[in-house]
Enzyme design. Structure first.
Site, PDB file in Angstrom:
ATOM      1  N   GLY A   9     -27.099  63.362  43.243  1.00  0.00           N
ATOM      2  CA  GLY A   9     -25.904  63.695  44.034  1.00  0.00           C
ATOM      3  C   GLY A   9     -26.176  63.696  45.383  1.00  0.00           C
ATOM      4  O   GLY A   9     -25.622  64.644  46.075  1.00  0.00           O
ATOM      5  N   LEU A  66     -24.907  61.447  47.627  1.00  0.00           N
ATOM      6  CA  LEU A  66     -24.031  60.878  48.382  1.00  0.00           C
ATOM      7  C   LEU A  66     -22.801  61.949  48.964  1.00  0.00           C
ATOM      8  O   LEU A  66     -21.826  61.704  49.458  1.00  0.00           O
ATOM      9  CB  LEU A  66     -23.342  59.702  47.885  1.00  0.00           C
ATOM     10  CG  LEU A  66     -24.267  58.679  47.444  1.00  0.00           C
ATOM     11  CD1 LEU A  66     -23.592  57.403  46.781  1.00  0.00           C
ATOM     12  CD2 LEU A  66     -24.826  58.093  48.856  1.00  0.00           C
ATOM     13  N   GLY A  67     -23.087  63.187  48.560  1.00  0.00           N
ATOM     14  CA  GLY A  67     -22.232  64.130  49.003  1.00  0.00           C
ATOM     15  C   GLY A  67     -22.229  64.878  50.427  1.00  0.00           C
ATOM     16  O   GLY A  67     -23.510  64.138  50.948  1.00  0.00           O
ATOM     17  N   GLN A  68     -21.823  65.827  50.818  1.00  0.00           N
ATOM     18  CA  GLN A  68     -21.653  66.348  52.104  1.00  0.00           C
ATOM     19  C   GLN A  68     -23.227  67.000  52.268  1.00  0.00           C
ATOM     20  O   GLN A  68     -23.698  66.654  53.488  1.00  0.00           O
ATOM     21  CB  GLN A  68     -20.895  67.473  52.248  1.00  0.00           C
ATOM     22  CG  GLN A  68     -20.659  68.026  53.723  1.00  0.00           C
ATOM     23  CD  GLN A  68     -19.864  69.282  53.639  1.00  0.00           C
ATOM     24  OE1 GLN A  68     -19.745  69.801  52.882  1.00  0.00           O
ATOM     25  NE2 GLN A  68     -19.603  69.950  54.934  1.00  0.00           N
ATOM     26  N   ASP A 119     -27.371  58.795  42.841  1.00  0.00           N
ATOM     27  CA  ASP A 119     -25.837  59.228  42.684  1.00  0.00           C
ATOM     28  C   ASP A 119     -25.326  58.311  41.565  1.00  0.00           C
ATOM     29  O   ASP A 119     -26.233  57.301  41.324  1.00  0.00           O
ATOM     30  CB  ASP A 119     -25.130  59.015  44.049  1.00  0.00           C
ATOM     31  CG  ASP A 119     -24.071  60.273  44.014  1.00  0.00           C
ATOM     32  OD1 ASP A 119     -23.947  60.940  45.037  1.00  0.00           O
ATOM     33  OD2 ASP A 119     -23.132  60.068  43.039  1.00  0.00           O
ATOM     34  N   ASP A 154     -27.108  58.825  36.616  1.00  0.00           N
ATOM     35  CA  ASP A 154     -25.980  59.960  36.325  1.00  0.00           C
ATOM     36  C   ASP A 154     -26.981  61.202  35.566  1.00  0.00           C
ATOM     37  O   ASP A 154     -27.691  60.893  34.603  1.00  0.00           O
ATOM     38  CB  ASP A 154     -25.395  59.245  35.385  1.00  0.00           C
ATOM     39  CG  ASP A 154     -24.428  60.360  34.399  1.00  0.00           C
ATOM     40  OD1 ASP A 154     -24.371  61.604  34.785  1.00  0.00           O
ATOM     41  OD2 ASP A 154     -23.430  59.862  33.675  1.00  0.00           O
ATOM     42  N   TYR A 205     -15.423  76.173  38.947  1.00  0.00           N
ATOM     43  CA  TYR A 205     -16.514  76.014  39.937  1.00  0.00           C
ATOM     44  C   TYR A 205     -17.464  77.206  39.735  1.00  0.00           C
ATOM     45  O   TYR A 205     -18.621  77.163  39.615  1.00  0.00           O
ATOM     46  CB  TYR A 205     -16.087  75.666  41.319  1.00  0.00           C
ATOM     47  CG  TYR A 205     -17.130  75.532  42.259  1.00  0.00           C
ATOM     48  CD1 TYR A 205     -18.082  74.474  42.069  1.00  0.00           C
ATOM     49  CD2 TYR A 205     -17.225  76.435  43.288  1.00  0.00           C
ATOM     50  CE1 TYR A 205     -19.035  73.989  43.017  1.00  0.00           C
ATOM     51  CE2 TYR A 205     -18.005  75.953  44.430  1.00  0.00           C
ATOM     52  CZ  TYR A 205     -19.056  75.114  44.137  1.00  0.00           C
ATOM     53  OH  TYR A 205     -20.070  74.601  45.295  1.00  0.00           O
ATOM     54  N   LYS A 249     -21.216  77.887  38.493  1.00  0.00           N
ATOM     55  CA  LYS A 249     -22.339  78.144  39.207  1.00  0.00           C
ATOM     56  C   LYS A 249     -22.924  79.435  38.913  1.00  0.00           C
ATOM     57  O   LYS A 249     -24.301  79.531  38.804  1.00  0.00           O
ATOM     58  CB  LYS A 249     -21.647  78.146  40.747  1.00  0.00           C
ATOM     59  CG  LYS A 249     -21.613  77.039  41.172  1.00  0.00           C
ATOM     60  CD  LYS A 249     -22.907  76.048  41.529  1.00  0.00           C
ATOM     61  CE  LYS A 249     -22.574  74.669  42.159  1.00  0.00           C
ATOM     62  NZ  LYS A 249     -23.759  73.933  42.088  1.00  0.00           N
TER      63      LYS A 249
HETATM   64  C1  AKB Z   1     -16.112  74.732  48.202  1.00  0.00           C
HETATM   65  O1  AKB Z   1     -14.991  75.129  48.871  1.00  0.00           O
HETATM   66  O2  AKB Z   1     -15.841  74.545  46.976  1.00  0.00           O
HETATM   67  C2  AKB Z   1     -17.421  74.703  48.669  1.00  0.00           C
HETATM   68  C3  AKB Z   1     -18.220  76.082  48.358  1.00  0.00           C
HETATM   69  C4  AKB Z   1     -17.754  77.323  49.098  1.00  0.00           C
HETATM   70  O3  AKB Z   1     -19.141  76.176  47.485  1.00  0.00           O
HETATM   71  N1  AKB Z   1     -17.644  74.336  49.968  1.00  0.00           N
END
Ligand code: AKB
Length: 312
Positions: free
Chosen positions: A9, A11-13, A35, A50, A140, A144
């Site tokens: 991953g 290519l993300g921030q 990526d 992947d 999300y 996590k």
């Molecule tokens: C988001 O906003 O989803 C992320 C994070 C806080 O994990 N930047």
């Protein structure tokens, strides 16, 4: 044995900046960016991968003799709400593949990013401790939290060396975020420097924990380089640097760009932000492996404006 690093991953921030930082220390030949995209504008080694394809992951790790994996593949909070099944699958099945390969002895060390999103509406909002009520209500955050627990499980049962931090909102000038609830705090600088007003998707008083990307990369590198006995938590560590709301950020930007204007039209992301902490207590990270931030909010704003001025 020399270290060989794989970033999944990339290519993300975070991935883009982490790649640059790791190449600086390990050498471009020893860091592989990967990526799902076929090709990438990366100055160094790149492989299409992947994370859900365990066979391909295994053969890449074997072929290259990879010793460390940074698994950054995820949908961020706002995007994951729109695609819960895939958000969950990417976070959990992807990390499962990496953990299994470490259990089988193919990888020595894993980094896994968690987030302040593990906290939810029932968590104490101010100075949120490392261990507290954790009942996330976003796709999300649920992913996590589950990932953190799996990491701890694989460490306790199979001695897998997996380490991680709970990133706050990350703000940097080298790479752009995408799909997050804290992204406004990056986008605002582009509008301000273009002489445009900024329409914020969060309310003026939504305070969130934030961090300069340079500090976040340093935290990532430091926890990975710390002696194993200093890593006493195998879920993920709280790390903190600063907290602000959009109004406070806009005011600080105005000190540099006096004509800057901001408006507020909270959307669905407000609902996500409202469940997250306003500030974080990161005592454990400071005591166990020496975490300390460099940037406060005025320092971050100065640095962003200085570096983005020419780019924008
Ligand atoms: C988001 O906003 O989803 C992320 C994070 C806080 O994990 N930047």
């Amino acid at each position: 044995m020399a270290e060989k690093v794989l970033i999944i991953g990339s290519l993300g921030q975070v991935g883009r900046e982490l790649f640059e930082s790791l190449c600086g220390d390990y050498g471009v030949e020893n860091v592989i960016a990967s990526d799902v995209k076929e090709s990438a504008d990366i100055k160094g080694r790149y492989e299409q991968l992947d994370v859900l394809d365990k066979d391909r992951l295994y053969s890449l790790i074997k072929k290259e003799g990879v010793t460390q994996v940074y698994n950054l593949a995820a949908l961020l909070s706002a995007t994951a709400e729109k695609n819960p099944a895939f958000g969950w699958k990417l976070t959990i099945d992807g990390q499962f593949n990496v953990l299994e390969l470490a259990k089988e002895g193919h990888i020595k060390k894993i980094f896994w990013p968690s987030s302040i999103a593990v906290f939810g509406p029932t968590t104490p909002k101010q100075q949120t401790p490392q261990k507290t009520v954790i009942e996330p209500n976003t796709v999300y955050g649920i992913g996590k939290l589950a990932g953190e627990m799996w990491n701890q499980y694989y460490h306790e049962k199979f001695n897998v060396d997996v380490r991680g931090v709970r990133y706050p909102g990350l703000i940097g000038w080298k790479s752009l975020p995408g799909g997050g609830t804290t992204d406004y705090a990056v986008d605002i600088f582009y509008s301000a420097l273009r002489g445009e007003s900024f329409d914020c998707f969060l309310s003026h008083d939504t305070s969130l924990p934030m961090m300069h990307m340079e500090d976040a990369i340093r935290a990532t590198r430091e926890i990975m380089e710390a002696p194993a006995e200093n890593i006493k938590l195998r879920t993920c560590y709280n790390i903190s640097a600063m907290n602000f709301n959009p109004q406070q950020l806009a005011k600080e930007i105005k000190n540099h760009i006096p004509n800057f204007e901001i408006t507020y039209h909270p959307d669905y992301r407000q609902e996500i932000a409202s469940t997250w902490p306003a500030s974080i207590n990161d005592t454990e990270a400071r005591v166990h492996w020496g975490w300390k931030e460099k940037y406060d909010m005025p320092g971050l704003v100065r640095n962003m404006i200085k570096n983005l001025k020419d780019k924008v």
